[in-house]
Design a protein around this motif. Structure first.
Motif, PDB file in Angstrom:
ATOM      1  N   ASP A 110       0.211   3.727   6.214  1.00  0.00           N
ATOM      2  CA  ASP A 110      -0.260   4.463   5.030  1.00  0.00           C
ATOM      3  C   ASP A 110      -1.483   3.750   4.471  1.00  0.00           C
ATOM      4  O   ASP A 110      -1.457   3.145   3.397  1.00  0.00           O
ATOM      5  CB  ASP A 110       0.869   4.535   3.993  1.00  0.00           C
ATOM      6  CG  ASP A 110       0.495   5.409   2.802  1.00  0.00           C
ATOM      7  OD1 ASP A 110      -0.545   6.111   2.878  1.00  0.00           O
ATOM      8  OD2 ASP A 110       1.226   5.368   1.809  1.00  0.00           O
ATOM      9  N   ASP A 112      -4.275   4.603   3.122  1.00  0.00           N
ATOM     10  CA  ASP A 112      -4.867   4.932   1.821  1.00  0.00           C
ATOM     11  C   ASP A 112      -3.842   4.785   0.688  1.00  0.00           C
ATOM     12  O   ASP A 112      -4.163   5.024  -0.464  1.00  0.00           O
ATOM     13  CB  ASP A 112      -5.476   6.340   1.833  1.00  0.00           C
ATOM     14  CG  ASP A 112      -4.439   7.417   2.134  1.00  0.00           C
ATOM     15  OD1 ASP A 112      -3.239   7.085   2.274  1.00  0.00           O
ATOM     16  OD2 ASP A 112      -4.835   8.592   2.250  1.00  0.00           O
ATOM     17  N   ASP A 114      -1.320   6.441  -0.349  1.00  0.00           N
ATOM     18  CA  ASP A 114      -0.966   7.577  -1.207  1.00  0.00           C
ATOM     19  C   ASP A 114       0.516   7.958  -1.067  1.00  0.00           C
ATOM     20  O   ASP A 114       0.960   8.957  -1.627  1.00  0.00           O
ATOM     21  CB  ASP A 114      -1.864   8.792  -0.919  1.00  0.00           C
ATOM     22  CG  ASP A 114      -1.645   9.362   0.476  1.00  0.00           C
ATOM     23  OD1 ASP A 114      -0.951   8.711   1.293  1.00  0.00           O
ATOM     24  OD2 ASP A 114      -2.178  10.449   0.760  1.00  0.00           O
ATOM     25  N   VAL A 116       2.224   8.947   1.507  1.00  0.00           N
ATOM     26  CA  VAL A 116       2.583   9.830   2.619  1.00  0.00           C
ATOM     27  C   VAL A 116       1.762   9.431   3.850  1.00  0.00           C
ATOM     28  O   VAL A 116       0.709   8.805   3.735  1.00  0.00           O
ATOM     29  CB  VAL A 116       2.352  11.332   2.297  1.00  0.00           C
ATOM     30  CG1 VAL A 116       3.338  11.802   1.239  1.00  0.00           C
ATOM     31  CG2 VAL A 116       0.923  11.592   1.879  1.00  0.00           C
ATOM     32  N   ILE A 117       2.293   9.796   5.017  1.00  0.00           N
ATOM     33  CA  ILE A 117       1.622   9.485   6.279  1.00  0.00           C
ATOM     34  C   ILE A 117       0.905  10.749   6.748  1.00  0.00           C
ATOM     35  O   ILE A 117       1.544  11.747   7.087  1.00  0.00           O
ATOM     36  CB  ILE A 117       2.642   9.028   7.341  1.00  0.00           C
ATOM     37  CG1 ILE A 117       3.473   7.844   6.830  1.00  0.00           C
ATOM     38  CG2 ILE A 117       1.925   8.661   8.642  1.00  0.00           C
ATOM     39  CD1 ILE A 117       2.680   6.608   6.456  1.00  0.00           C
ATOM     40  N   SER A 118      -0.413  10.674   6.728  1.00  0.00           N
ATOM     41  CA  SER A 118      -1.194  11.830   7.173  1.00  0.00           C
ATOM     42  C   SER A 118      -1.153  11.915   8.698  1.00  0.00           C
ATOM     43  O   SER A 118      -0.758  10.960   9.380  1.00  0.00           O
ATOM     44  CB  SER A 118      -2.641  11.704   6.701  1.00  0.00           C
ATOM     45  OG  SER A 118      -3.269  10.636   7.398  1.00  0.00           O
ATOM     46  N   GLU A 121      -3.234   9.124  10.075  1.00  0.00           N
ATOM     47  CA  GLU A 121      -2.577   7.810   9.989  1.00  0.00           C
ATOM     48  C   GLU A 121      -1.479   7.679  11.044  1.00  0.00           C
ATOM     49  O   GLU A 121      -1.323   6.642  11.689  1.00  0.00           O
ATOM     50  CB  GLU A 121      -1.987   7.610   8.582  1.00  0.00           C
ATOM     51  CG  GLU A 121      -3.059   7.395   7.514  1.00  0.00           C
ATOM     52  CD  GLU A 121      -2.531   7.487   6.094  1.00  0.00           C
ATOM     53  OE1 GLU A 121      -3.233   7.010   5.183  1.00  0.00           O
ATOM     54  OE2 GLU A 121      -1.428   8.061   5.865  1.00  0.00           O
TER      55      GLU A 121
HETATM   56 CA   LIG Z   1      -1.499   8.044   3.500  1.00  0.00          CA
END
Ligand SMILES: [Ca+2]
Ligand SMILES: [Ca+2]
Ligand SMILES: [Ca+2]
Length: 186
Positions: A110, A112, A114, A116-118, A121
């Motif tokens: 993660d 950034d 935030d 959540v795992i984009s 990512e």
């Molecule tokens: Ca993230």
């Protein structure tokens, strides 16, 4: 344990076996830790590097080393299967052995921060830590992202890891976490 579970164990060795000897050592685990550390822009010796190396050390000491029956610090396929069968193969308690390592991966992945795992990512983590192809990593993400929102919560990733490591159900959420599982015939 069924054939699918054994195929997954083969896959784990294949993903982590840096020196290609068909067995796992703590150095194979550290290799994965080192690759993912660098991939996310952290340096060797950084806090992030320590976090993930320590998580691997912990799972090795607590879960794998006790199953290294000949105590040569090398986990053969049979020893790996025994370790997973005895310590992990239980959806209620087994995952607690694994959660700290998964959490360390989540913290690094993660990037950034935030929460959540984009898709990006996730794909970067799978390519660098586990040497998945980009296509396999994308497919794995899309299978987990059932709503198609483009992000996975930490809980979703934990659920997927639990489905992969703690069940032998080919239909479990997370069965495809590390890409397709090829049947291995001895
Ligand atoms: Ca993230
Ligand atoms: Ca090896
Ligand atoms: Ca051994």
């Amino acid at each position: 344990m069924n054939a699918f579970f054994l195929d997954k164990m083969h896959k784990i060795i294949q993903l982590l076996d840096d020196n290609g000897d068909g067995a796992l050592t703590l150095d194979d685990f550290y290799g994965a830790a080192d690759r993912v550390t660098l991939a996310f822009g952290h340096t060797h010796g950084s806090q992030a590097h320590h976090l993930i190396r320590d998580a691997y050390t912990q799972i090795w000491d607590k879960t794998y080393a006790p199953m290294d029956s000949d105590q040569d610090n090398i986990l053969t396929f049979d020893e790996l299967v025994d370790a997973h069968h005895d310590a992990l193969h239980d959806p209620t308690t087994g995952y607690e052995h694994f959660r700290p390592l998964a959490q360390a991966f989540l913290t690094l992945a993660d990037g950034d921060g935030d929460g959540v795992i984009s898709r990006h990512e996730f794909v970067q983590t799978m390519i660098h830590a586990f040497r998945l192809t980009e296509d396999a990593a994308r497919d794995a993400f899309d299978a987990l992202d059932e709503t198609g929102g483009g992000d996975l919560t930490h809980d979703q990733v934990h659920l997927a890891a639990k489905g992969f490591f703690c069940t032998d159900d080919p239909g479990a959420y997370g069965a495809g976490l590390f890409g397709p599982i090829a049947p291995v015939r001895a």
